[in-house]
Design an enzyme around this catalytic site. Structure first.
Site, mmCIF file in Angstrom:
data_model
loop_
_atom_site.group_PDB
_atom_site.id
_atom_site.type_symbol
_atom_site.label_atom_id
_atom_site.label_comp_id
_atom_site.label_asym_id
_atom_site.label_seq_id
_atom_site.Cartn_x
_atom_site.Cartn_y
_atom_site.Cartn_z
ATOM 1 N N ASP A 180 0.892 -1.161 0.000
ATOM 2 C CA ASP A 180 0.000 0.000 0.000
ATOM 3 C C ASP A 180 0.928 1.208 0.000
ATOM 4 O O ASP A 180 1.616 1.470 0.992
ATOM 5 C CB ASP A 180 -0.888 -0.021 1.245
ATOM 6 C CG ASP A 180 -1.787 1.205 1.375
ATOM 7 O OD1 ASP A 180 -1.533 2.224 0.698
ATOM 8 O OD2 ASP A 180 -2.734 1.162 2.177
ATOM 9 N N TYR A 193 -6.752 14.449 -9.908
ATOM 10 C CA TYR A 193 -5.763 13.734 -10.713
ATOM 11 C C TYR A 193 -4.729 14.704 -11.278
ATOM 12 O O TYR A 193 -3.518 14.466 -11.193
ATOM 13 C CB TYR A 193 -6.472 12.985 -11.835
ATOM 14 C CG TYR A 193 -5.573 12.059 -12.622
ATOM 15 C CD1 TYR A 193 -5.180 10.840 -12.089
ATOM 16 C CD2 TYR A 193 -5.133 12.394 -13.891
ATOM 17 C CE1 TYR A 193 -4.363 9.982 -12.810
ATOM 18 C CE2 TYR A 193 -4.324 11.548 -14.619
ATOM 19 C CZ TYR A 193 -3.937 10.334 -14.077
ATOM 20 O OH TYR A 193 -3.124 9.499 -14.798
ATOM 21 N N LYS A 219 -0.688 14.626 -10.376
ATOM 22 C CA LYS A 219 0.306 14.350 -11.416
ATOM 23 C C LYS A 219 1.188 15.567 -11.686
ATOM 24 O O LYS A 219 2.369 15.421 -12.031
ATOM 25 C CB LYS A 219 -0.396 13.890 -12.695
ATOM 26 C CG LYS A 219 -1.084 12.539 -12.561
ATOM 27 C CD LYS A 219 -0.115 11.441 -12.158
ATOM 28 C CE LYS A 219 -0.741 10.068 -12.184
ATOM 29 N NZ LYS A 219 0.220 8.993 -11.849
ATOM 30 N N THR A 277 -5.292 0.334 -20.029
ATOM 31 C CA THR A 277 -4.960 -0.401 -18.814
ATOM 32 C C THR A 277 -6.230 -0.607 -17.995
ATOM 33 O O THR A 277 -7.265 0.025 -18.279
ATOM 34 C CB THR A 277 -3.952 0.380 -17.952
ATOM 35 O OG1 THR A 277 -4.596 1.559 -17.441
ATOM 36 C CG2 THR A 277 -2.707 0.761 -18.738
#
Length: 250
Positions: free
Chosen positions: A65, A157, A161, A192
């Site tokens: 984790d 997100y 990033k 993916t």
């Protein structure tokens, strides 16, 4: 077949998708690999598959984790105990949640930042001492084109990033004289398991805006990661390698 001969790599989020593709490529180029993931069964199955094909123990799976420092310490210890050290870290684990600035739930924000941003920091923090013991190393952090440009509807997100991009540069400057290189990869749309969770209504416009008019396969990112991990990139640090079919060139 020997671009990583004698090297030991740790790949987070390595049980499936892009991480699994990287593990297969690394082993194929002579590395020993530890894959870490919260998907324990899938990670073990991947390790069993690769070891069986190799006819030797070249890969190990550990529970990781990435938000837990203790898990990172255990993963690095596995690298050193099983294979003798740590030369390469790929911070691959990540998640995405849909939502703009004002409609992202706090728990979703925290989950994305903890995995995508804190996880990368913890990985580097834990790996660097082991790399010092080897006399150097290579860290590859998986960011995104959305760490370079904006879009609506993925505020957490983008934030995570973008942070990975600049954290990479900071670490690259800090560790350059210790022969530890740190670079980031910025993929576009990749097929993916993570992107399978993104609605096709979101993916299709992104693919349509990509000059190559398709999404990438995980291996196409994996080859870029392999380059940065290898000694072929010995004078490359603090760099952003974009793998997006031309999306950010438009």
């Amino acid at each position: 077949m020997d671009r990583l001969k004698g090297k030991v790599a740790l790949i987070s989020g390595g049980a499936r998708g892009q991480g699994a593709a990287e593990a297969r490529l690394f082993v194929g180029e002579g590395a020993s690999v530890v894959v870490g993931d919260v998907l324990d069964d899938q990670a073990r199955a991947l390790a069993d598959e690769i070891n069986k094909k190799a006819g030797a123990r070249v890969i190990a799976a550990v529970h990781l984790d990435v938000t837990r420092a203790a898990d990172w310490r255990a993963a690095v210890q596995t690298c050193e105990r099983e294979f003798g050290g740590l030369d390469i870290l790929v911070n691959n684990a990540g998640i995405a949640k849909m939502g703009g600035v004002d409609d992202t739930a706090e728990e979703d924000w925290d989950a994305v930042i903890n995995i995508n941003q804190k996880g990368v920091w913890l990985g580097m923090k834990t790996a660097v001492p082991a790399m010092r013991r080897r006399g150097g190393g290579s860290i590859v952090n998986i960011s995104s084109i959305y760490g370079l440009i904006g879009s609506p509807g993925m505020a957490a997100y983008h934030s995570s990033k973008g942070a990975v991009r600049l954290l990479t540069k900071s670490a690259a400057v800090q560790y350059a004289q210790e022969k530890i290189r740190v670079n980031s990869i910025h993929p576009g749309v990749i097929r993916t398991p993570m992107t399978e969770e993104v609605p096709e209504s979101v993916l299709r416009p992104s693919i349509a805006m990509t000059p190559m008019k398709r999404a990438a396969q995980p291996e196409e990112v994996g080859w870029a990661v392999l380059f940065l991990a290898s000694d072929e990139a010995s004078f490359v640090t603090g760099a952003e390698l974009v793998v997006d079919g031309g999306y950010t060139a438009v």
